[in-house]
Write an enzyme that holds these catalytic residues in place. Sequence first.
Site, PDB file in Angstrom:
ATOM      1  N   ASP A 255      10.044  14.615  35.405  1.00 17.51           N
ATOM      2  CA  ASP A 255       9.460  15.419  34.324  1.00 17.51           C
ATOM      3  C   ASP A 255       8.322  14.663  33.650  1.00 17.51           C
ATOM      4  OD1 ASP A 255      11.320  17.765  34.313  1.00 17.51           O
ATOM      5  OD2 ASP A 255      12.784  16.219  33.889  1.00 17.51           O
ATOM      6  N   CYS A 256       8.520  13.361  33.444  1.00 17.92           N
ATOM      7  CA  CYS A 256       7.470  12.546  32.822  1.00 17.92           C
ATOM      8  C   CYS A 256       6.225  12.522  33.697  1.00 17.92           C
ATOM      9  CB  CYS A 256       7.988  11.130  32.575  1.00 17.92           C
ATOM     10  SG  CYS A 256       6.755  10.036  31.838  1.00 17.92           S
TER      11      CYS A 256
END
Length: 469
Positions: A255-256
């Site tokens: 996600d990052c």
Amino acid sequence: MTARRPLVVVGDVLLDEDIQGVAERLAPDAPAPVVDVRSNVRRPGGAGLAAALAAQGGREVVLVTALGRDPASEAVRLALRDRVRLVELPLDGTLPVKTRVMAGGRPLVRIDRGGGTPGEPDDAVRDALAGAHAVLVADYGRRTVGAVREDLVAAARRGPLVWDPHPKGEAPVPGARIVTPNAAEVSAPGPTGGAGRSLRDIAERGRELAERWRAAAVAVTLGERGVLLTRPGDGTPMLVPAPYRAEGDTCGAGDCFAAATATELADGALPEEAVQRAVARAAGFVAAGGAGNPELWRTATPARPIHAVEEDPFALAERVRADGGTVVATGGCFDLLHAGHVGLLESARRIGDCLIVCVNSDESITRRKGPGRPLNPLEDRTRVLAGLGSVDAVAVFEEDTPVALLSRLRPDVWVKGGDYSAEDLPEADVVHAWGGQALVLPYLDGRSTTLLARRAARSATVLRRAERS
């Protein structure tokens, strides 16, 4: 001036729960560990985590997702309040909850429960997507993305769109700028995957997927190996390695990476630039504790991303010392950053828990090196250093030596590169005064700013002669 349009994140939000404890014995009735619970932390996951990461630094982010009236949905709303603006689809059912039972910082088991079906999007959802400057799709296979697919097709024609896919989710819409599957999704049999785990196989599969999805590029995340960026056609793929090996909880690293890629594209970066910066951010995210890092959720809008270089080197040194860590410092002009510098900084960072680089001011370099130096002004030199994954903070000193600065920083280890002994270092005595250690690390022969400058000057002379002849 026209207000900047927001980054819009579209996808499935989950509620992540970590039950933290210690396991020092087995149950008497089964060969199973008994976990003594010490804490229970709940936070947004999935698209919720991606949106929170994208909003770091004060960026305006809109999250389009499906939420219900259940306690898990309310917990997500509360956690994301003041971070992102929510535009909701109705959810028929309950929000999915993923619970990890952890012992000693490692997961023992994961329990999934809940789930529902998103309803139809309304005008607020369509308006949010129509007004997006860039779009990040965080698909977790829970059908939110499918509900707004036609709007995503139109969004991909207007601006950058990054698609983080899921094996059970939707295929990316045509025109996605970058699609970010992981190696397992690319390699495993199924709608997106195929056989093979070598870099060659992954590159070939990435190229095939880019062509099938009609995406500008596919960036396959490879964990600690970095990211392999592929494009349609027969071009050579680009491997972007991680700047350092990050030890920590990898939960949320994908996600990052996707969020960082989307924000970089929104700021005008080329795909290659966006991927390189996103890899560095993901490494810092993991090193800081991943999604479970309490600093990530402590304040509504952190002033800077958790992976960024510490702005105050003195505060960083105090914090590391308070946690029982080792503060490492090194210093120099760093006028033209070369391989010798990079090797020194990477080696120095591995010695302790943070690396603070002490840099000569412009006036200090001129006094030491003479007229014409520095070649690069202080602002450029510090910015380049701050962009290295091995550097945690940069401090500037005006004097000819960093002795006064070191007296304030009080590092545990002072490192220099060269062929002299540690005791010959002019800073050794002051470092020893508080019990610190001065060290010399090997330095690559034949690399120096002076040699580079002379080489550049000779090349310029040769070119001028060639132009006159």
